[in-house]
Design a protein around this motif. Structure first.
Motif, PDB file in Angstrom:
ATOM      1  N   TRP A 133      -9.995   4.773 -21.986  1.00  0.00           N
ATOM      2  CA  TRP A 133      -8.772   3.946 -21.316  1.00  0.00           C
ATOM      3  C   TRP A 133      -8.790   4.719 -19.857  1.00  0.00           C
ATOM      4  N   HIS A 134      -8.722   3.797 -19.039  1.00  0.00           N
ATOM      5  CA  HIS A 134      -8.959   4.113 -17.595  1.00  0.00           C
ATOM      6  C   HIS A 134      -7.743   3.583 -16.912  1.00  0.00           C
ATOM      7  N   PRO A 135      -6.803   3.930 -16.269  1.00  0.00           N
ATOM      8  CA  PRO A 135      -5.820   3.488 -15.287  1.00  0.00           C
ATOM      9  C   PRO A 135      -6.430   2.724 -14.154  1.00  0.00           C
ATOM     10  N   GLY A 136      -5.920   1.256 -13.905  1.00  0.00           N
ATOM     11  CA  GLY A 136      -6.408   0.605 -12.789  1.00  0.00           C
ATOM     12  C   GLY A 136      -5.339  -0.317 -12.302  1.00  0.00           C
ATOM     13  N   MET A 137      -5.798  -1.214 -11.232  1.00  0.00           N
ATOM     14  CA  MET A 137      -5.045  -2.278 -10.730  1.00  0.00           C
ATOM     15  C   MET A 137      -5.794  -3.417 -10.512  1.00  0.00           C
ATOM     16  N   LEU A 138      -5.290  -4.349 -10.527  1.00  0.00           N
ATOM     17  CA  LEU A 138      -5.727  -5.940  -9.884  1.00  0.00           C
ATOM     18  C   LEU A 138      -4.799  -6.117  -8.871  1.00  0.00           C
ATOM     19  N   LYS A 139      -5.190  -6.334  -7.600  1.00  0.00           N
ATOM     20  CA  LYS A 139      -4.207  -6.588  -6.223  1.00  0.00           C
ATOM     21  C   LYS A 139      -4.701  -8.010  -5.851  1.00  0.00           C
ATOM     22  N   PHE A 140      -3.694  -8.581  -5.486  1.00  0.00           N
ATOM     23  CA  PHE A 140      -3.984  -9.805  -5.065  1.00  0.00           C
ATOM     24  C   PHE A 140      -2.964 -10.100  -3.786  1.00  0.00           C
ATOM     25  N   ALA A 141      -3.756 -10.513  -2.682  1.00  0.00           N
ATOM     26  CA  ALA A 141      -3.116 -10.585  -1.488  1.00  0.00           C
ATOM     27  C   ALA A 141      -3.094 -12.034  -0.922  1.00  0.00           C
ATOM     28  N   GLY A 142      -2.430 -12.460   0.006  1.00  0.00           N
ATOM     29  CA  GLY A 142      -2.579 -13.932   0.737  1.00  0.00           C
ATOM     30  C   GLY A 142      -2.275 -14.853  -0.449  1.00  0.00           C
ATOM     31  N   ILE A 143      -1.251 -14.537  -1.313  1.00  0.00           N
ATOM     32  CA  ILE A 143      -1.025 -15.560  -2.572  1.00  0.00           C
ATOM     33  C   ILE A 143      -0.578 -16.942  -1.850  1.00  0.00           C
ATOM     34  N   SER A 144      -1.308 -18.113  -2.146  1.00  0.00           N
ATOM     35  CA  SER A 144      -0.796 -19.548  -1.680  1.00  0.00           C
ATOM     36  C   SER A 144      -0.136 -20.295  -2.809  1.00  0.00           C
TER      37      SER A 144
END
Length: 117
Positions: A55-66
């Motif tokens: 298990w490894h912490p992480g993120m999915l980051k979404f920018a400029g959401i339309s």
């Protein structure tokens, strides 16, 4: 040139990974994750006794959401669950769809980043 979105998930078992939190901020969405790393991932470590994943912490980051559609499941809001299992996961170009115990997330974003801590 940057890596393709699909290649950013090389050596991450998304089906076994879990969602920890959903954070909405202006035109950005961050999904805090516990990624299940496969042995060929650069951050892989032998799983602890009794665990089936590294298990490894992480993120999915979404920018400029339309486009953004969040459908939270009632059952998820009634419990103090810490990890939410992923049922379906798909990224095609700028579109992202995920169904999990937390609920359903559908969006289109200009930028999709995969970050491991």
């Amino acid at each position: 040139m940057g890596k393709s979105i699909a290649s950013r998930f090389d050596n991450i078992d998304i089906a076994k990974s879990t969602l920890r939190a959903v954070i909405i901020n202006d035109d950005e969405l961050t999904l805090e994750m516990d990624f299940c790393l496969e042995p060929d991932h650069e951050d892989y470590e032998t799983p602890l006794e009794g665990e089936d994943c590294c298990w490894h912490p992480g993120m999915l980051k979404f920018a400029g959401i339309s486009k953004l559609q969040l459908d939270r499941r009632d059952a998820a809001s009634d419990t103090m669950q810490r990890r939410f299992a992923i049922e379906k996961f798909n990224i095609e170009g700028t579109k992202f769809d995920m169904e999990c115990e937390w609920g359903d997330i559908h969006l289109a974003a200009r930028s999709i980043r995969v970050l491991t801590e």
